[in-house]
Structures are given as structure tokens and as C-alpha cells.
Design a protein around this motif. Structure first.
Motif, PDB file in Angstrom:
ATOM      1  N   VAL A  17       0.848  -1.193   0.000  1.00  0.00           N
ATOM      2  CA  VAL A  17       0.000   0.000   0.000  1.00  0.00           C
ATOM      3  C   VAL A  17       0.879   1.236   0.000  1.00  0.00           C
ATOM      4  N   ILE A  18       0.528   2.175  -0.837  1.00  0.00           N
ATOM      5  CA  ILE A  18       1.228   3.450  -0.839  1.00  0.00           C
ATOM      6  C   ILE A  18       0.237   4.500  -0.318  1.00  0.00           C
ATOM      7  N   GLY A  19       0.694   5.292   0.655  1.00  0.00           N
ATOM      8  CA  GLY A  19      -0.190   6.295   1.250  1.00  0.00           C
ATOM      9  C   GLY A  19       0.221   7.688   0.807  1.00  0.00           C
ATOM     10  N   LEU A  20      -0.754   8.430   0.274  1.00  0.00           N
ATOM     11  CA  LEU A  20      -0.470   9.815  -0.113  1.00  0.00           C
ATOM     12  C   LEU A  20      -0.893  10.734   1.037  1.00  0.00           C
ATOM     13  N   GLU A  21      -0.060  11.718   1.334  1.00  0.00           N
ATOM     14  CA  GLU A  21      -0.316  12.633   2.441  1.00  0.00           C
ATOM     15  C   GLU A  21      -0.986  13.920   1.902  1.00  0.00           C
ATOM     16  N   PRO A  22      -1.160  14.985   2.725  1.00  0.00           N
ATOM     17  CA  PRO A  22      -2.045  16.090   2.327  1.00  0.00           C
ATOM     18  C   PRO A  22      -1.872  16.630   0.907  1.00  0.00           C
ATOM     19  N   GLY A  23      -0.622  16.672   0.412  1.00  0.00           N
ATOM     20  CA  GLY A  23      -0.364  17.333  -0.859  1.00  0.00           C
ATOM     21  C   GLY A  23      -0.956  16.676  -2.094  1.00  0.00           C
ATOM     22  N   TRP A  24      -1.599  15.508  -1.950  1.00  0.00           N
ATOM     23  CA  TRP A  24      -2.271  14.936  -3.138  1.00  0.00           C
ATOM     24  C   TRP A  24      -3.435  15.837  -3.561  1.00  0.00           C
ATOM     25  N   GLN A  25      -3.869  16.710  -2.624  1.00  0.00           N
ATOM     26  CA  GLN A  25      -5.030  17.558  -2.890  1.00  0.00           C
ATOM     27  C   GLN A  25      -4.614  18.918  -3.461  1.00  0.00           C
ATOM     28  N   SER A  26      -5.555  19.582  -4.084  1.00  0.00           N
ATOM     29  CA  SER A  26      -5.306  20.926  -4.615  1.00  0.00           C
ATOM     30  C   SER A  26      -5.088  21.911  -3.468  1.00  0.00           C
ATOM     31  N   LYS A  27      -5.778  21.701  -2.338  1.00  0.00           N
ATOM     32  CA  LYS A  27      -5.577  22.519  -1.133  1.00  0.00           C
ATOM     33  C   LYS A  27      -5.738  21.614   0.089  1.00  0.00           C
ATOM     34  N   ALA A  28      -4.924  21.897   1.105  1.00  0.00           N
ATOM     35  CA  ALA A  28      -5.047  21.116   2.345  1.00  0.00           C
ATOM     36  C   ALA A  28      -4.853  21.994   3.567  1.00  0.00           C
ATOM     37  N   TYR A  29      -5.557  21.598   4.637  1.00  0.00           N
ATOM     38  CA  TYR A  29      -5.560  22.387   5.896  1.00  0.00           C
ATOM     39  C   TYR A  29      -6.072  23.782   5.653  1.00  0.00           C
ATOM     40  N   PRO A  30      -7.300  24.053   5.273  1.00  0.00           N
ATOM     41  CA  PRO A  30      -8.375  23.089   5.064  1.00  0.00           C
ATOM     42  C   PRO A  30      -8.278  22.387   3.703  1.00  0.00           C
ATOM     43  N   CYS A  31      -9.084  21.334   3.555  1.00  0.00           N
ATOM     44  CA  CYS A  31      -8.923  20.382   2.463  1.00  0.00           C
ATOM     45  C   CYS A  31      -9.930  20.579   1.333  1.00  0.00           C
ATOM     46  N   SER A  32      -9.466  20.268   0.120  1.00  0.00           N
ATOM     47  CA  SER A  32     -10.369  20.312  -1.036  1.00  0.00           C
ATOM     48  C   SER A  32     -10.921  18.932  -1.384  1.00  0.00           C
ATOM     49  N   PHE A  33     -10.226  17.868  -1.013  1.00  0.00           N
ATOM     50  CA  PHE A  33     -10.562  16.480  -1.397  1.00  0.00           C
ATOM     51  C   PHE A  33     -10.454  16.263  -2.909  1.00  0.00           C
ATOM     52  N   ASP A  34     -10.018  17.307  -3.619  1.00  0.00           N
ATOM     53  CA  ASP A  34      -9.819  17.218  -5.070  1.00  0.00           C
ATOM     54  C   ASP A  34      -8.328  17.036  -5.352  1.00  0.00           C
ATOM     55  N   TRP A  35      -8.015  16.249  -6.372  1.00  0.00           N
ATOM     56  CA  TRP A  35      -6.623  15.982  -6.729  1.00  0.00           C
ATOM     57  C   TRP A  35      -5.917  17.277  -7.125  1.00  0.00           C
ATOM     58  N   SER A  36      -4.653  17.378  -6.763  1.00  0.00           N
ATOM     59  CA  SER A  36      -3.846  18.528  -7.170  1.00  0.00           C
ATOM     60  C   SER A  36      -3.578  18.456  -8.665  1.00  0.00           C
TER      61      SER A  36
END
Lengths: 724, 724
Positions: free
Chosen positions: A267-286
């Protein structure tokens, strides 16, 4: 220790309404006797005051596994019903008092990082990160188990305060008073004969779980909440989390390096930066780091790798679902993101519609749900309001459970199992396929947490993130490879398993053992699901283990110990894995360690040699492998060959089955497709693996299907008699 | 910093009913605007929800000192009334929101041991010993002061949670959002524009205190609750507490040793063993160790020594008042002793009748009230019940205040002042003559507590108990001799001031300075009483002191600081004593230290030399004396001669009055009989001590009575111009 061994085979049904209760009696300050109703075999409920709107029952992943409970049979109510009391004080606070033996030890109360025996301390249970404040933790489950063979759940999602063996009512039988100035034996915490607990609420349900053994108590608790999760087979391989700002290219390069260097990975785990925005989060891919997520996940799938996505719940205005979610968010922001109220079905649907389309449909396997536990100064305040009317307190106590529920149901609808991580959980969460983790990083505390998790129906990963020395790096890796989730979390450090060249060999060996243990571990998780037995367990759940707190008498010190309080000396550094294996990890700085062996003969896993019988042994330090000990007659099914990925378990896979000791024995092996919920429709099989002593002193072996309809996937079974 | 300097001289009366309020407005989640009523000059009240049955007003020792408040004059309401909101949520939790400037610093919140500026942290205020849990402390006063020159008291005795500059509502003006993965400046705790607070209660009063300066805020707060205590003169001498099992003979030998070795002593403190039984307590003299208490106390009185008795509230069945008290005790025991409910007048009368007869009438001067703060696992649980119906929560938050009230009233009836120690206090306790102490023992933390005490209307003693080295022994002794109560507490260690022979000289010097400072310190306490100015004060209360938190930016560390949180760097290691002196103690391990000088010239107390002006200076370590600095024009009245007992202040006592700097100046000197409450009937006198520059550049001095009717007790005044 086990006073009340009652076996019965009558089958109860969940609506069983119990026995006539004695007339309630009243104490001097208005406590009233509780009225108990049996709600399942060996499980009783009593209600103090009003029923609460929401309980752990609503937060459970599944209904009680009545079949498993019926198999366990009936039991007697485990203590004196006349000595159980409850009260609603001033219409605002509900308290409960239950009896406790003077020498009884109290375990549980959730994911605790210090000690096992909770007696003598006060726990204000509250969902929180681990900051060392007693009672505040990632899973503050208000459930305790005693060595007398019963357990009690306070079925409330309020902040609850626990007084296990603390506090004497003036109408109790008090222990002898001592003059502190002149008499020896004065106690800073006088022995008490009760567990008391209370919360600011107008009523509370209390549920009692019978044994007869502590393990049976935990099994009943887990089965009542649906049984443990049967995690997908790939979940038991090795997990690796990449740095937060990783891109599709850097991740691809990193996973290929695993293969090249011959290190396991599932398993490969992606951390916050997989998203377009994080903290707060977009849940959308960057669009910058993952411009083609479908292709990226697909390329991982082609390598037999699963992709896990980090999220926290706090929504950025940049999210494509922000506007839709706004009507369902609370009064306060967290990291300036809005906080969805997932008690509202519409809010859950907005999230799951988005996640299905953007994540599940392209192959994402699960999530790491961060920061649902809370640190006070970044979470919503205790007076935040939510559109459903749920209080800030209830929301904080249950946010992690609701997120697990939402994600679990989403995967279940796709008939695909998931396994992920979560930082907040609570009572009733036994059936959720999530391991808890923490920013906390003490190695010994991590092992203590692993033990305590098993007493509260949750899973825990002592994830490895970094280490001060090569030695610590190996010891931490060994521990995590013998835990519910084997994971290197390099989100901040960027480390790889091979980052410390000097110990490449030991690291690789620990990780490869993880994969070889797959048949044994997967069976342990199946037993968790069907029988309620935790795959990794505190020693106090092991028959034949004598639990002594061995508190050291306190020494008066005007500065360091003005009340001469005793120092607790629980054994918290060893645990059971599956049916037969005792794990006793080393820690940095160890030159040797003690191992407490339960009754019976125990054998070294690697050599098969007898090491002791129901005694405390001392073993010298070694780095090569984690110390493992197998009980008499233990049978351990392993993959015959080394492998780097759990996909090695495919039709015809060869097994090596090890036997230890001089006696026969038997164990079970579980099989199914490893990835779907078809096992819920009986698409599984159980096999008996047995060794019997023959008349001429040799061993006869057998492999027999005992139940189920699933095809046999394993091939050749090679028996290995380790003790000769 | 001080925006709103409004001076007015109109006299308000306490029943003033205030201005018409704007129509209440409502936020998106139902918060309503608060309606403010001026209740005293520069003091306003607003009520959210229902009025609570008991508040800090009921727990105060005295009525508001309206004369002192009138002298301070009127002031403008210090922030925007339209931006003040409150709410009762679900009929169970009351919350308040008040505006906070983006750069405003928040001080107070009781007896805290870490930092000064409370902004950015969450405090769950709860009466407790100091165990390092934020918000739990001996005096969890819900009162804050900001550097913008106003203060706010949340007038509730409930557990209250404070969010100073923490938590953004979604309908607030939010600071800019940053993507944590890619943008610099992401904040773990985003800047907020409000102070929020809440408690589980159906209503709460909020009281605002105007400045214009932070010191004025504290003065208004103290005066509103009756002004600080004018302690008896002997209370400012040296205190020594003997080992717990001491007897009349051993105590007599010990005090005679003080005289023989030439060490100051005014008060001898007896620890638990003076009683026939302790933990739980009898309150009766031990017939073994103190067979003739009357004779013992009398022999101490003959030596000009006062006797202070240790007690905790928990009653032993061996006490002569046990049976009488039983109907008034709560549901649970503490150390197996019953817990009197002192909200009930009959219970108070039983105690005070006993204490008067057995203690006061034979000359006992006061008490050390221990363990009214609570450690969870020895105190009553949060669901204990009491005969008055007072909740366990209210009882714990106020037990120390009620004990102080009971004892103070008892002494007042005898027209005899007392001074004692207490381990639990709270809001509104300004007028009680008790110093708080703790089992905690960090020297720097002790000094931080001393600073924070002054922001919450309580006194604190950094008592010396022991030390690891001779150097630490001296440094701790110096600190405690320049604090509200100079005390060696040898209950456990049995140490004496002369226990470390190598540093006898330095120890004796620190103790003797304590006595010489009597005129200056006694005046400082008179100002505490009449004007509300704390005798020992945090620097943030000193005009011309620029308070900067200087938080250090956090560095990301996956194990130690995963959220890259800032590290607070408040100045907490220096404080003001009386009008003109800055105290900057050294700590073990120091080779030098910084001293932050407020605006204006500052002079070394011992040499009179100029050391700096509104700047940070570095001073090299020295052990001989505690570093003291005097502000420009400072005038310091001292006893002219060394003395070991405050009885040296008698008719005709000679004073040495020191002057520092090149400018003139003036100060006050207070006098009265030192022991009775006759000062409440104007039996006191104030003197002006002035220095004026003459035309020829020399100084002219004057001593003039400015008010009062008490006879002049001091004799010759010797002026000493230190800066020449």
C-alpha cells in the motif's frame, strides 16, 4: 481469578427481556438500585434516568453477531445486582456505582498509553490526541474489563469521568483508617470497593458483559458490536506513506525503488499534498502534483499496489463540494475550514458521492482520516453548534466513529473491502476496518497502546516514522511489522526502509516476515470478525497469564512524592499475536529483557527450543529478529516462500506449517477471496490443521476443511516440526 | 497600547442601573448581543441566560470598596458593545464571545505556572493541584486582563473553558487561508478576533473592568471584591514550618536555635502531627506531642512568635466535633474522612466554635488550609452530593474560598488579624489574608506563579522546602524573602535555615533583609487594601513596560512538533515589589541573566548606581544578594537596624529611608497597630515621604502626615541618598 465458569448452550435472541428484577432500593443520598435486563447471551443492560438520543449502538458498523454470541452460551450475571446503583443528580449529572473486589484489577478505558491496570486513577475520558493527560486519548472508550472475568460499557457519548477503585462513600465499608503521622500503611488512595462513573447527562445506559474469562468478555463486547473487521488481505502487507508534497512521478519512482531493492510493499499512502488545497482540504486531486489521477492509480494497481489517501474533515472553500456542504457545517472553523455535520444524511451523501466518483471509481483503496481526535486549540470549542443540534461534546466524542461509518458504508456498497487509518474512535467501533495512530512517538508507549487497544475493540498501529539510531530503526520496524498495520509513515521525514544502510538486512527481514505470516494473520483477523478474538492482544487476555500490577511502595519525598504514592509496575511490553505467538520486542537501550510466560511450555519461534514454562525468563538483546515465542502444540501457517506483496497468496500458493513442542495440537486456517464482502454470504472456508501424536511417538498431520463453501486456494502444505 | 485614557471624578453608587442598551441582535447560530449595565465606576455587568444561585460575589470577603473605586473615577466601556454576544445552548451550556484585537495580549486566568500571555491556548479552568494540565491549578480564576487596558471576569463557579484568541467562527472575518503543502505562514492556531468561553450552566454573568492601564484594571477588580488583605505586621516576618511529627519540646528547641544562631523568625508553623489524628483530621491537639497546648502557645507568644496550624478539611471520627458535623457532610470521604458542607451555617458554626475555644483563645494566629484544591484520585468525585444540594463541581471550585471565608470571619469577630496559607482559591478572593502554595517545586515556575497571582487577586508564596545545592538553597531563599510570604516549609525535610553551613551568611542576609523591608512591605499591603494595587506584581502591570510575547516560530518536526507550532517566550522571571522595586532573581545554573527595564532610569538597590533606562540589560551572576533595581526617584523606607522579629517595629523605631536617582520623588508610609481591624474605623495614618530638588541642586526631604488618626509610631528618620 475465574470464579464463575458457567457454561450453557441455550440460544438467546436479542429481544430477550430478562428476569424479574428485585425492587429498587435507595442509599442515603438517593442512589437507586439498577434493574438489569439480559439483551443477548451473557450481556445485560440497565438504564439510569432517561434514554439518551444517541449511543454507541447507533455508531456501530454492524448488528450484534448473534450466532457467535449464541455459540459462547449463557452466563451468570457476574456480580451482586443488589450492589449496583445509579442516580441523576439535580437533573444534570448521572452517576453509576458498581461493586469491585478489593483485589480486582481493572483494564481498558480505551486507547491508553500508560499502564494496564486502571485501578486507583481517575480518568476523565475525552477524545483527544495523546498529550499525556490521563483519560484524554484517541479512543476514550468507556468500557472496562476486570480480571474477575466481566466487563462494563457505559453506553454514553458524553465526556465521562471514571473512578475505578477510587473514592469511598461514607456509607461503604471503609478500609481501616491510619493516622498518617504515626502509623505505617497510610494510603494516598484508600482502597475502595466500587467503580463509580458519571457524566453531565440526564441518563445513561450501562451494559455488562460476562466472561467467564477476560478474553470471553472482550469477545462478547466485540461480537455485540458486529465482530472485528475482516480486513482485505492486501491490508496485511507493508504500507508506506510518502512525503506530503510528493507527485505522481516521485511516488512512481519511490515504489519502483522498493521493487528494485527487494523490499515488500502493498500500500502506498499519499499525504495532504495529493489535494489541490489542504488544511483546510479540497478532497480534489492537485492538478500540479497529480494531473492524471486515474492513470496514476491504475499504474499502481498494475503493480499490485493499493493507494490510500490522507484526509481531514475540514473543508476548504476551494473544494468542489464546499458550496453544497455549507448548509450542513457547524458554527466554528477548524484551520479556517468548515466542519461538516455528518450526523446529517445529506452531508454524508455529498461527501460519498464526491469520493466515489473521484477516488473509489478509479481504484483508491481507502483513507487515513486525520485530526478527528482534536487538540483543544485547533478543534471546535466545547460550545460550537451544529445544524443537527448535536452538541460540540457529542460531536467530538463521535466524529471519528461517524467518519469511519461513512467511509465503511461507502466501500460496502461497492462490495469492496477497505482498510485505513483514523485518529479518533470510541465505543462500539469494533467492526470498523481502521487502525488508530498518533503523533505521540514513544516506542514503549506504542506497545502499551497496542495492548490496551485489544481491550477496547480498536486496532492500533505503532507506525515507524524515524529513529535516532540504526538500532532504534530496526526495533521500531520489527514492532510495527508485528502489529495490526505494518507501516512506515514518512510524511515529514521522507525516509525509506533502506535509509539506514547498515541495517538493511534486519529491516528487510522484519518486513519479509510480515508477508510470510499472511496465512496466520489473515486467519487471526477472521477470528476477530467471526469470534470476536482480537488478533493482537494484551497478555491479561491470555489464559494462564497471572496479571499482577506489582505496584512499588512509594517513598515520601517532599518535592517528588509528597503523598508517598505507589508506582505502578504493570507488564506492558509484550503481547499475543494470533492463537499461539507471544511477541516480546526489544527497545533502544535494552541489553536484555524479561519475558513473562503464561502457564505451559513456550518455545522460541526461530529455533523451536523450549524457553520456559509459566515463569519469567530473561533474554539477552539481539537485533536480527523480534523475539517470538510459541506455546506448546502451537501450529503456525506461513507462506512457504518469501514474498514482497500479498498477491503472492493466489491459487496454489505453497504453505509452510510449523509445529512447536512435544504435544499435538490443532489450529484453524481461514480462506476467502480476500477483497469482497462475499464472505457475508458464506463464500469462505475454514480448515483444521492438526498434529496428533501417534503410538510410536511420531506426529501425524492432517488438513481438513471444517466449514464453508469457498474454493481451496492454497496448494502444497509443508509441515515443519520445529522442536525435535 | 493604552488607547482609552478617560479620567472622570463623578462618584457612582453600586446600585447604579446603567444606560439604555441597544436592541439585542442575533448571529447565524443564535448568539444574542449582551446588554451591559454599569455597576460601579468603570465596572459593567451583563447577564447571559439565567442568574446563577451562587457567584464569586457571595464568596468575597468584603463589599466593594466604593471609596477607592470612586477615586479611580469613571471610564468608557472598553470595547464595542455591539460585538459582545452570549447564548445558552440546548438549555445546558452557556457561551460568551467578546472581541479581541489581532495583536492584543491576554493575561491572567488565575494562578498559572507557565507563561504570561494566554492567547492561543485553551484553558479548562478547574481547581486542582498543579500537575501541568493547562487550566488546572490552585486558583483557576476566570478573569483576564489585556494589554489594551481592560479586564473581564466570568462570574461563575462552574468549570469554565476559555478560548482566548482561539477558534474562528465561520461568520467572523477570517485571516487569509494558506495551503499548508505549498505556502509559508500556515498557522497551527489561526489568528482569531475573539475571546470565547463557556460552561455547563444555564446562565452566567460577565463583568467588565475598565483601565485605562492594566494595573488600573487589576485595582478595580481587587477593590470591587473588597481590596487586598491588610495582613498583620508579623505576617511579613519569617515563617518556619517544623517536621510533621514535631512535639512542643522539639519545637521549643528549634525556635530557640533560631535566636541562638541569629536568624529571623516570626511565625512557627505546625504540620499535621500537632493533632491527635490526621489524614483524616481531628483538629484536636495531640495529647502525646502537645499535652499542654495553652502553655505551649503562650511560651511562643512570650518569644514574640505566632503559631500557625496545618489543617485539611476532612474530619476523622476521632475528632471531638465528628458526631456534630456528620449531618452536614457530603456523600464521599476524602482519605476516609467526612467532608463538611460549609455552605451550611450550622457546619461553619461547629467548626469555628471548636477552633475559637481550642486554638484562637489560647493564641493561635492562623491556619494553613491544605488540600482544598484536590487531586482527582483523592478528592470527592464529580458526582458526590452534599446536604445543601451544592454540586460537586461548585463545591470543588469554591471549597478553598469558603474555608478562607469561614476562618477570616472567625478572626474578624475577635478583632484580630490573621495571615495564613491555602491551597485552593478562586475569583473574588482578593480580600482574604491567605497566600497560596503548591507541592509543585520548580523555582522558575514559582516566580511565574508569583507574577500571575497578581493578575488574579491572589497572593502566592514560592516557599522553600529543600535544594539540590548550596547555590539553589540561597537563590530559593532569596526569592521567598522577596515574596508575599517568606517561609521555609520543612514539614518533610526537617531542614533549618542553617542546614547548609557554607552559605549561612547569604541565607541570614536574605532573611534579615526581609525584616528590614517591613515599613516598605507593610505599606505595600496597605495600598493593596485601600487602592487595590498588588504588593508583588507582574511586569505587565508596570507602566512603561513593553510586553512582547516574542513567540519563536515553530520548526516542523515529525516527532516533536508535527504542526510547527510557535514556542512562547514570555518574560516571566522578574517582578515588581511595592512602588519602586524591580526584583530579578537568579536561578540555579545561571551565569548571567537579562533584566527588562521599563521606561525611565533604574538604579541598583545596593549601590545606587544607574543600570539602564527602558532597555534590556545583562547582569553577571552573584550569590550574595537578590538583584533589586529601583526606579528613578524611588524612596524606600526600611527599618534602620537589623532585626530578627517584626516586633522591632514599636514606638520610636528608627527608619532608614533610601532615595535613588537624580530626580525628586515621593512615596507613602502607612502605619496602624499592626494587629487589629481598628484601621477599618480609621485608626491608621498615612505619611508622605518626599524628596525635592532644591535650587542649589541638593535634595530637601520631608515627612508629613497626610491622613488618618493613628499615633505616630516610628521615631528618627535617617535619609540615605544612594545615587551620588
Amino acid at each position: 481469578m475465574l470464579k464463575r465458569f458457567v457454561v450453557a448452550f441455550c440460544v438467546f435472541i436479542v429481544t430477550f427481556t430478562g428476569l424479574a428484577q428485585a425492587q429498587a432500593s435507595t442509599t442515603i443520598d438517593g442512589m437507586e438500585q439498577l434493574a438489569w435486563e439480559e439483551i443477548a447471551p451473557g450481556i445485560w443492560s440497565a438504564q439510569v434516568g432517561e434514554a439518551e438520543a444517541s449511543t454507541f449502538r447507533d455508531l456501530a458498523a454492524a448488528k450484534p453477531r448473534m450466532e457467535g454470541l449464541a455459540k459462547m452460551g449463557a452466563a451468570e450475571f457476574p456480580f451482586d445486582k443488589n450492589d449496583t446503583m445509579g442516580q441523576v443528580i439535580n437533573g444534570t449529572r448521572t452517576s453509576v456505582r458498581l461493586p469491585l473486589g478489593l483485589d480486582e484489577q481493572v483494564y481498558g478505558l480505551g486507547m491508553q498509553f500508560r499502564n494496564m491496570n486502571r485501578r486507583g486513577e481517575v480518568y476523565h475520558l475525552r477524545t483527544d490526541h495523546y498529550g499525556g493527560i490521563l483519560g484524554r486519548t484517541h479512543a476514550p472508550t468507556p468500557f472496562y474489563v476486570t480480571n474477575d472475568g466481566y466487563g462494563v460499557l457505559f453506553n454514553t457519548t458524553k465526556w465521562i469521568s471514571f473512578y475505578p477503585g477510587v473514592g469511598n462513600r461514607k456509607d461503604s465499608t471503609l478500609p481501616p483508617r491510619k493516622d498518617r503521622t504515626t502509623e505505617a500503611g497510610w494510603q494516598a488512595v484508600p482502597t475502595s470497593d466500587a467503580v463509580e462513573a458519571s457524566a453531565n447527562t440526564t441518563g445513561m445506559e450501562v451494559i455488562v458483559f460476562a466472561g467467564p474469562t477476560p478474553l470471553d468478555v472482550v469477545r462478547r463486547y466485540n461480537l455485540y458490536f458486529g465482530g472485528g473487521p475482516l480486513v482485505p488481505r492486501w491490508g496485511l502487507g507493508f504500507w508506506h506513506r510518502v512525503p506530503t508534497a510528493a507527485s505522481d512521478e516521485s511516488v512512481t519512482a519511490e515504489v519502483d525503488e522498493f521493487a528494485k531493492r527487494d523490499f515488500p510493499l502493498d500500500v502506498i499512502g499519499l499525504e495532504p499534498g495529493w489535494q489541490s488545497k489542504a488544511y483546510p482540504c479540497s478532497f480534489d486531486w492537485s492538478p500540479v502534483r497529480f494531473p492524471d489521477p486515474k492513470n496514476f492509480v491504475s499504474s499502481m494497481t498494475d503493480r499490485n499496489l493499493k493507494v490510500n489517501l490522507w484526509v481531514n474533515p475540514y473543508i476548504s472553500p476551494d473544494s468542489t463540494i464546499f458550496e453544497a456542504m455549507r448548509p450542513y457545517t457547524g458554527s466554528h472553523t477548524v484551520w479556517l475550514g468548515e466542519v461538516p455535520d455528518y450526523t446529517i444524511p445529506e452531508a454524508r451523501k455529498i461527501l460519498t458521492d464526491h469520493h466515489k466518483k473521484n477516488h473509489l471509481d478509479i481504484g483508491v483503496s481507502g483513507y487515513k482520516i486525520d485530526e478527528v481526535d482534536g487538540i483543544d486549540n485547533w478543534l471546535w470549542p466545547d460550545h460550537a453548534t451544529f445544524p443537527s443540534g448535536t452538541s460540540a461534546e457529542d460531536m467530538r466524542q463521535t466524529y471519528g466513529s461517524r467518519m469511519q461509518q461513512t467511509i465503511t458504508e461507502m466501500f460496502h456498497e461497492k462490495n469492496t473491502r477497505t482498510y485505513g487509518l483514523v485518529r479518533g474512535s470510541n465505543g462500539g467501533a469494533s467492526a470498523y476496518p481502521f487502525a488508530i495512530y498518533s503523533d505521540y512517538y514513544n516506542h514503549k508507549g506504542f506497545v502499551t497502546a497496542l495492548c490496551n487497544a485489544s481491550l477496547s475493540g480498536v486496532l492500533w498501529t505503532p507506525e515507524i516514522r524515524s529513529a535516532g539510531t540504526d538500532k532504534e530503526w530496526v526495533l521500531r520496524m520489527q514492532t510495527v511489522c508485528f502489529s495490526p498495520m505494518a507501516m512506515l509513515n514518512a510524511w515529514a521525514s521522507g525516509l525509506k526502509p533502506w535509509s539506514r544502510e547498515e541495517v538493511d538486512t534486519e529491516i528487510r527481514e522484519a518486513m519479509k516476515w510480515r508477508v510470510r505470516f499472511l496465512p496466520y494473520l489473515y486467519t487471526a483477523f477472521a477470528k476477530y470478525h467471526f469470534e470476536g478474538t482480537p488478533p493482537f492482544r494484551a497478555m491479561v487476555l491470555e489464559p494462564g497469564y497471572i496479571a499482577n500490577s506489582n505496584d512499588e511502595a512509594g517513598v515520601l519525598d517532599g518535592e517528588k512524592n509528597p503523598y508517598a504514592e505507589a508506582v505502578r509496575k504493570d507488564v506492558t511490553d509484550q503481547y499475543m499475536m494470533g492463537d499461539s505467538i507471544l511477541v516480546a520486542p526489544f527497545f533502544s537501550g535494552d541489553r536484555r529483557r524479561n519475558v513473562v510466560l503464561p502457564q505451559g511450555n513456550w518455545y522460541d519461534f526461530y529455533t523451536g527450543k523450549l524457553v520456559g514454562n509459566g515463569e519469567v525468563i530473561e533474554i539477552p538483546f539481539y537485533l536480527k529478529q523480534i523475539p517470538l515465542f510459541v506455546k506448546e502444540g502451537g501450529i503456525i501457517p506461513l507462506l512457504k516462500d518469501d514474498a514482497n506483496n500479498t498477491s503472492a497468496w493466489q491459487d496454489g500458493v505453497a504453505l509452510e506449517v510449523r509445529h512447536y513442542g512435544s504435544e499435538g495440537g490443532s489450529t484453524s486456517l481461514y480462506d476467502d477471496d480476500g477483497t469482497t464482502f462475499d464472505y457475508e454470504k458464506d463464500a469462505y472456508s475454514w480448515y483444521d490443521l492438526s498434529v496428533a501424536k501417534t503410538d510410536n511417538g511420531t506426529f501425524a498431520t492432517s488438513v481438513n476443511k471444517s466449514s464453508g463453501t469457498y474454493r481451496k486456494t492454497f496448494g502444497k502444505v509443508e509441515w515443519k516440526f520445529m522442536t525435535r
